[in-house]
Design a protein around this motif. Structure first.
Motif, mmCIF file in Angstrom:
data_model
loop_
_atom_site.group_PDB
_atom_site.id
_atom_site.type_symbol
_atom_site.label_atom_id
_atom_site.label_comp_id
_atom_site.label_asym_id
_atom_site.label_seq_id
_atom_site.Cartn_x
_atom_site.Cartn_y
_atom_site.Cartn_z
ATOM 1 N N VAL A 1 0.766 -1.097 0.222
ATOM 2 C CA VAL A 1 0.034 0.080 0.088
ATOM 3 C C VAL A 1 0.736 1.308 0.027
ATOM 4 O O VAL A 1 1.626 1.275 0.849
ATOM 5 N N SER A 24 -3.236 3.754 -2.415
ATOM 6 C CA SER A 24 -3.382 2.922 -3.604
ATOM 7 C C SER A 24 -4.023 1.747 -3.532
ATOM 8 O O SER A 24 -4.430 0.751 -4.535
ATOM 9 N N GLU A 25 -4.527 1.105 -2.328
ATOM 10 C CA GLU A 25 -5.007 -0.156 -1.990
ATOM 11 C C GLU A 25 -6.351 -0.041 -2.326
ATOM 12 O O GLU A 25 -7.298 0.712 -1.985
ATOM 13 N N ARG A 26 -6.884 -1.044 -3.351
ATOM 14 C CA ARG A 26 -8.344 -1.425 -3.666
ATOM 15 C C ARG A 26 -9.214 -1.524 -2.590
ATOM 16 O O ARG A 26 -10.322 -1.257 -2.628
ATOM 17 N N THR A 27 -8.661 -2.131 -1.443
ATOM 18 C CA THR A 27 -9.681 -2.470 -0.292
ATOM 19 C C THR A 27 -9.629 -1.525 0.606
ATOM 20 O O THR A 27 -9.745 -1.615 1.872
ATOM 21 N N PHE A 28 -9.328 -0.448 0.323
ATOM 22 C CA PHE A 28 -9.071 0.940 1.110
ATOM 23 C C PHE A 28 -10.418 0.841 2.030
ATOM 24 O O PHE A 28 -10.075 1.161 3.336
ATOM 25 N N SER A 29 -11.571 0.930 2.009
ATOM 26 C CA SER A 29 -12.409 0.997 2.783
ATOM 27 C C SER A 29 -12.397 0.273 3.902
ATOM 28 O O SER A 29 -12.989 0.458 5.149
ATOM 29 N N ASN A 77 -14.166 6.766 0.355
ATOM 30 C CA ASN A 77 -13.559 5.649 -0.157
ATOM 31 C C ASN A 77 -13.734 5.365 -1.514
ATOM 32 O O ASN A 77 -13.013 4.537 -2.098
ATOM 33 N N LYS A 79 -12.756 7.799 -3.428
ATOM 34 C CA LYS A 79 -11.439 8.086 -3.791
ATOM 35 C C LYS A 79 -10.225 7.659 -3.165
ATOM 36 O O LYS A 79 -9.141 8.072 -3.298
ATOM 37 N N ASN A 80 -10.670 6.534 -2.303
ATOM 38 C CA ASN A 80 -9.320 6.001 -1.585
ATOM 39 C C ASN A 80 -8.636 7.119 -0.975
ATOM 40 O O ASN A 80 -7.298 7.283 -1.103
#
Length: 131
Positions: A1, A24-29, A77, A79-80
């Motif tokens: 990340v 940068s993480e897709r699972t940021f939420s 989330n 926009k991460n």
């Protein structure tokens, strides 16, 4: 990340700034996100954190006593990105501000105030408050 912090700068006492931290993480939420700061000659200090709570039904925010009522942490989330809105700034808020992320799979409950509770760190952004 990877975390990219921005938004620091020079502001007069009583002014406001908004810091941003893009991840940068897709699972940021699902990540616990935090802000810390480090003033010259001092250790890294907890500022604020935001994480899932209530069994994943809402986000809870936590603040250091020194910033409570003046700073607000939030996240978008889509926009991460996590934000730190800083109002009524004081000269003692001068520091390098760092954003941090904790992987939910390894995060230990209650460690959001501790630097060791986070896996990833941004590069820091300097906030200078003049009197």
């Amino acid at each position: 990340v990877q975390l990219q912090a921005s938004g620091g700068g020079l502001v007069q006492a009583g002014g406001s700034l908004r810091l941003s931290c893009a991840a940068s993480e897709r699972t940021f939420s699902s990540y616990v996100m935090g802000w810390f700061r480090q003033a010259p000659g001092k250790g890294r200090e907890f500022v604020a954190a935001i994480r899932w709570s209530g069994g994943g039904t809402y986000y809870a925010a936590y603040y250091a006593d020194s910033v409570k009522g003046r700073f607000t942490i939030s996240r978008d989330n889509a926009k991460n990105t996590v934000y730190l809105q800083m109002n009524s700034l004081k000269p003692e808020d001068t520091a390098v501000y760092y954003c941090a992320a904790a992987n939910p799979l390894t995060y230990s409950s209650g460690t959001y105030r501790l630097p060791d509770g986070y896996n990833y760190w941004g590069q820091g952004t300097l906030v200078t408050v003049s009197s």
